[in-house]
Design a protein around this motif. Structure first.
Motif, PDB file in Angstrom:
ATOM      1  N   VAL A  65       0.848  -1.207   0.000  1.00  0.00           N
ATOM      2  CA  VAL A  65       0.000   0.000   0.000  1.00  0.00           C
ATOM      3  C   VAL A  65       0.878   1.250   0.000  1.00  0.00           C
ATOM      4  N   LYS A  66       1.978   1.206   0.756  1.00  0.00           N
ATOM      5  CA  LYS A  66       2.897   2.339   0.790  1.00  0.00           C
ATOM      6  C   LYS A  66       3.521   2.560  -0.579  1.00  0.00           C
ATOM      7  N   ARG A  67       3.858   1.480  -1.277  1.00  0.00           N
ATOM      8  CA  ARG A  67       4.406   1.612  -2.624  1.00  0.00           C
ATOM      9  C   ARG A  67       3.382   2.249  -3.565  1.00  0.00           C
ATOM     10  N   CYS A  68       2.127   1.844  -3.423  1.00  0.00           N
ATOM     11  CA  CYS A  68       1.069   2.435  -4.258  1.00  0.00           C
ATOM     12  C   CYS A  68       0.913   3.928  -3.965  1.00  0.00           C
ATOM     13  N   ARG A  73       1.780   9.467  -5.708  1.00  0.00           N
ATOM     14  CA  ARG A  73       2.415  10.782  -5.579  1.00  0.00           C
ATOM     15  C   ARG A  73       3.169  11.151  -6.849  1.00  0.00           C
ATOM     16  N   ARG A  74       3.884  10.202  -7.418  1.00  0.00           N
ATOM     17  CA  ARG A  74       4.618  10.481  -8.648  1.00  0.00           C
ATOM     18  C   ARG A  74       3.667  10.810  -9.796  1.00  0.00           C
ATOM     19  N   LEU A  75       2.540  10.115  -9.862  1.00  0.00           N
ATOM     20  CA  LEU A  75       1.572  10.390 -10.918  1.00  0.00           C
ATOM     21  C   LEU A  75       0.962  11.779 -10.758  1.00  0.00           C
ATOM     22  N   GLU A 314      -4.540  -1.286  -8.112  1.00  0.00           N
ATOM     23  CA  GLU A 314      -3.597  -2.052  -7.297  1.00  0.00           C
ATOM     24  C   GLU A 314      -3.723  -1.676  -5.819  1.00  0.00           C
ATOM     25  N   LYS A 315      -3.869  -0.393  -5.554  1.00  0.00           N
ATOM     26  CA  LYS A 315      -4.034   0.035  -4.161  1.00  0.00           C
ATOM     27  C   LYS A 315      -5.328  -0.519  -3.576  1.00  0.00           C
ATOM     28  N   ALA A 316      -6.406  -0.524  -4.364  1.00  0.00           N
ATOM     29  CA  ALA A 316      -7.671  -1.090  -3.889  1.00  0.00           C
ATOM     30  C   ALA A 316      -7.533  -2.586  -3.610  1.00  0.00           C
ATOM     31  N   VAL A 317      -6.787  -3.282  -4.457  1.00  0.00           N
ATOM     32  CA  VAL A 317      -6.580  -4.725  -4.252  1.00  0.00           C
ATOM     33  C   VAL A 317      -5.836  -4.978  -2.950  1.00  0.00           C
ATOM     34  N   TYR A 318      -4.774  -4.228  -2.694  1.00  0.00           N
ATOM     35  CA  TYR A 318      -3.986  -4.454  -1.478  1.00  0.00           C
ATOM     36  C   TYR A 318      -4.740  -3.994  -0.226  1.00  0.00           C
ATOM     37  N   HIS A 319      -5.552  -2.950  -0.346  1.00  0.00           N
ATOM     38  CA  HIS A 319      -6.403  -2.583   0.780  1.00  0.00           C
ATOM     39  C   HIS A 319      -7.362  -3.713   1.119  1.00  0.00           C
TER      40      HIS A 319
END
Length: 857
Positions: A65-68, A73-75, A314-319
């Motif tokens: 989640v932190k990576r996402c 932030r980069r996007l 991807e963030k939704a999946v990991y959440h």
């Protein structure tokens, strides 16, 4: 009873929420990501959080989640850079490369480094270029200050100084005397708006021993901020090192940029040539760097939407994965989720397809049902674009309890109808129909557009507006009003003029209208002139009623307002009683579905009897008075019914035996009050005592009474058993408090009795708003449009029509429609839904990528 009341409601999808099932999933760790991703695409599972006792940093996939978050932030940084460069963030028609999560992370990191480095280099180059531009301007403008054109010359000594070292004597002396002044100077640029205060401070700091010259150079780029500002070139002449230090300090305070300036003319020209050559080189370098930066940003802009969607998913999946529990072997993730029963087969097929598509393992996830225990399932209604608006109106009051009757089925028709009762006008309904037609015609285009908040609400309720417009046209025809003008769609009035002269003037000639003691023909005689010619407007005995709606003869008469007041007031009461009866009948449907016989016998039946034996009887009297033409005063009837039961005079008599019937109805209605209050709590208490005795017998027989046995002997859970009633489940579980149940039942009984009176009176808003709408429309037509037309002036007619149109659109079509909408919503929420609707459920919110993709836009 069930067959008697079976009107096919159970076959309607919206009648009750979808049947939900609690399932358990056991997913291999290697394929967990791919499996959850596939489930997010179908959006049919609402996962429970099995790690509620853990913080966000203690969960299994916290690092992912932190990576996402870092990628997001980069996007966002890329979005800002693309917008700053004036490029369009829009994917091209050509399909670009699809990145995996790890590949995209590396790509974004590399792209960020390249862009940050490019931005840094460009910023330094731009700063150097701006500084050189200012230096070039200083060399061009400051040289003028040293020209000898006035016959005087100053000997300038940049560093050394002799004489007047205290800085308190006059600064300069002209050549030709015995002394020669030697001065220093500082040259540079400063913002135009700071020159005055800059000069004053220099004067005070040097005690007048300075000489400032400035010249404006227009708008140039500031090297420090990069903004375009108005600047001037300045040269400050001073004497002494102390003065130099003061001048330099003041220049720093005012952000004035200082530049070296040689005193020799040849050196000035040489330095100017070097600066010009350097500017050409920097310009070429900046253009190349800008082209490279634009190329990088264009590549990013093409894929930005695709990358953003991937990162969000991807963030939704990991959440979601963080809600799963990990078994001791750390090879299987266990999840619990709610799923619609009809969609379980589709979920199983998705799990099988995800396992086959996974490259890590061929083992499919296990899907098995679970016992929900006492947990209430979520509420889910499968709506479409037509029913979604009406479901939102109901859900705004409260989400339906699981499997209880959904008011939306009735609201689809009753809501626009009650709105139209208050808003009824054929012309206004037609304007609203045009507005709804525009929304429906542009439905596909507007659904893809980014709309403001007001337009989103109007577009979301387009089908509700359509029905409100259609019903408004219907009630407008019923009221016989077209922008307050009576219509003759169904023929002329049925009233005729009695007792006029043989011959009357019709405007062009004297015509024969009939006998003196007979009815004049409406074809040859304008009935509006009946009183002028000595006649009376009467209803012929052989005439049939007007075909549809109100006879147009009433409009414009002195008796119009009393007649319409009486008609609409009585109509509002009849509609209100019928509407509340529908609500109580829905309570019966809930009781039958949840098999709550106690609530049926001691809540539904007493409520129906109490309401209809008083206000239902009033509605019957209203209809009887309309049908028979009775002149009985119904106010008098209802007052005497309570204050003088059994007594009946001619003023309130509608039929024979009315007094005795009213005593009977009133007596039965009063008996229903203790019937609603006492039996149900006592029966629940008896049931609880019986259950306790059975439980004690089981404990004596088996020694212990396990929790599973307790659940097996306990009755149905409270949400399922008592949803149809208003007991809230008190007494249906392990906890039983007779005092609490008794107080609850008492509050509910008092609320219903008082509500029967106040809710019936509340429906009079139908009469009040309908009357207000009609009178406002009449005022705008008579006092604005017709008054302007009576002036026989084109300008007055144009102004009058413009004011009439603005008043109609602004007041009647916007403010009045909003008022009628809010009042119709109040009648449904309070008067209708509180008879049966609990609204204490919670919404089914499945894990779906559609919701996350909508957040993106």
């Amino acid at each position: 009873m069930a067959k008697l009341l079976d009107f096919g409601f159970e076959n309607i999808d919206l009648w009750r929420s979808e049947e939900m099932q609690l399932v358990q999933l056991m997913i291999p760790s290697e394929s967990a990501h791919d499996t959850v991703y596939a489930l997010g695409e179908i959006g049919l599972l609402q996962f429970k959080d099995l790690n509620g006792d853990k913080s966000a940093f203690q969960r299994t996939f916290a690092s992912q989640v932190k990576r996402c978050d870092e990628m997001a932030r980069r996007l966002r940084f890329f979005h800002e850079q693309v917008e700053k460069a004036g490029l369009s963030v829009k994917a091209e028609a050509i399909q670009t490369k699809t990145y995996q999560f790890d590949e995209l992370e590396a790509k974004l990191e590399e792209l960020e480094k390249e862009l940050v480095e490019t931005n840094g280099n460009m910023e330094r180059l731009q700063r150097s270029y701006a500084e050189l531009v200012e230096l070039q301007l200083v060399l061009e403008k400051a040289g003028v200050f040293f020209d000898s054109k006035s016959g005087q010359r100053f000997e300038v000594v940049p560093e050394s100084f002799s004489g007047y070292g205290d800085g308190e004597s006059p600064l300069l002396e002209a050549v030709g005397g015995d002394k020669v002044a030697k001065v220093g100077f500082v040259a540079g640029t400063i913002q135009q708006d700071k020159i005055n205060s800059f000069e004053r401070l220099l004067f005070r700091a040097t005690r007048g021993n300075m000489y400032l010259r400035t010249v404006s150079v227009g708008t140039i780029r500031d090297p420090a901020t990069g903004d375009e500002v108005e600047k001037s070139v300045f040269v400050v002449f001073f004497a002494g090192d102390r003065a130099r230090a003061k001048v330099n300090k003041i220049c720093e305070v005012y952000n004035a940029n200082r530049y070296p300036f040689p005193e020799e003319v040849a050196r000035q020209h040489q330095m100017h040539a070097e600066v010009t050559a350097r500017l050409r080189e920097l310009s070429t370098t900046i253009d190349a760097g800008d082209l490279h930066r634009t190329t990088v940003l264009q590549g990013a802009a093409t894929n930005l939407d695709q990358w953003t969607t991937l990162v969000r998913r991807e963030k939704a999946v990991y959440h979601t994965l963080n809600k799963f529990s990990l078994d001791t072997s750390r090879k299987v993730l266990v999840a619990e989720a709610w799923v619609p029963a009809e969609a379980r087969a589709r979920v199983a097929e998705t799990l099988r397809a995800a396992a086959e598509a996974s490259h890590n393992t061929g083992v499919s996830a296990v899907l098995q049902p679970m016992h929900a225990g006492g947990e209430a399932p979520p509420t889910y209604f499968a709506t479409n674009k037509f029913t979604a608006c009406f479901q939102n109106i109901v859900s705004a009051y409260g989400v339906a309890r699981y499997r209880e009757v959904n008011p939306t089925v009735f609201t689809i028709m009753t809501f626009p109808f009650l709105f139209a009762v208050m808003f009824g006008d054929f012309g206004h309904g037609f304007l609203m129909l045009l507005f709804a037609a525009v929304l429906l015609w542009n439905e596909k285009k507007m659904s893809k557009m980014q709309l403001d908040d007001m337009t989103v609400m109007a577009f979301g309720g387009r089908y509700c507006i359509l029905l409100m417009a259609i019903f408004s046209i219907f009630t407008g025809a019923l009221y016989n009003e077209f922008f307050s003008i009576p219509m003759a769609i169904f023929g002329d009035t049925r009233f005729k003029c009695w007792g006029v002269a043989d011959k009357v003037w019709n405007g062009t000639a004297a015509v024969t209208v009939g006998q003196i003691d007979g009815f004049a023909s409406n074809k040859d005689f304008d009935i509006r002139n009946c009183k002028t010619w000595g006649g009376r407007v009467l209803w012929p005995g052989d005439a049939v009623p007007y075909v549809f709606g109100i006879d147009p003869i009433w409009h414009g008469r002195k008796t119009e307002l009393p007649f319409l007041n009486s008609f609409k007031m009585k109509m509002s009461i009849v509609m209100g009683v019928l509407h509340m009866d529908f609500g109580i009948i829905n309570c019966l449907y809930n009781n039958m579905f949840f098999r709550d016989t106690v609530s049926t016998l001691f809540e539904f039946i007493p409520q129906m009897i109490f309401l209809n034996f008083i206000f239902g009887y009033l509605s019957i009297l209203i209809v009887a008075k309309w049908c028979t033409g009775s002149t009985a005063d119904l106010y008098h009837v209802m007052i005497n019914m309570f204050l003088s039961p059994g007594s009946m005079d001619d003023q309130g008599r509608v039929f024979n035996g009315q007094g005795g019937l009213q005593v009977f109805l009133l007596l039965i209605a009063f008996i229903m009050v203790p019937t609603m209050l006492l039996p149900k709590p006592l029966i629940l208490k008896k049931r609880h005592e019986q259950m306790q005795r059975e439980r004690g017998a089981v404990e004596m027989a088996h020694g212990t009474f396990s929790h599973d046995d307790e659940e097996g002997h306990a009755p149905a859970p409270a949400p399922a058993h008592g949803a149809g009633g208003h007991d809230g489940g008190h007494g249906h579980g392990d906890h039983f408090d007779f005092g609490e149940i008794m107080v609850h039942q008492m509050i509910h009984t008092i609320e219903f009795i008082l509500g029967a009176v106040s809710n019936t009176a509340s429906y009079l808003r139908l009469w009040a708003l309908s009357l207000a709408h009609s009178q406002l429309s009449s005022v705008f037509f008579d006092r604005v449009l017709m008054m302007a037309m009576s002036m026989n002036s084109i300008g007055a007619i144009f102004i009058g029509f413009f004011v009439f149109a603005c008043a109609t659109l602004g007041v009647l079509m916007v403010m009045e429609s909003l008022s009628a909408f809010l009042h119709a919503m109040r009648l449904h929420w309070v008067e209708f839904q509180n008879k049966f609707y609990r609204g204490d459920g919670y919404q089914f919110t499945p894990f779906t990528f559609d919701a996350h993709d909508k957040e993106e836009h």
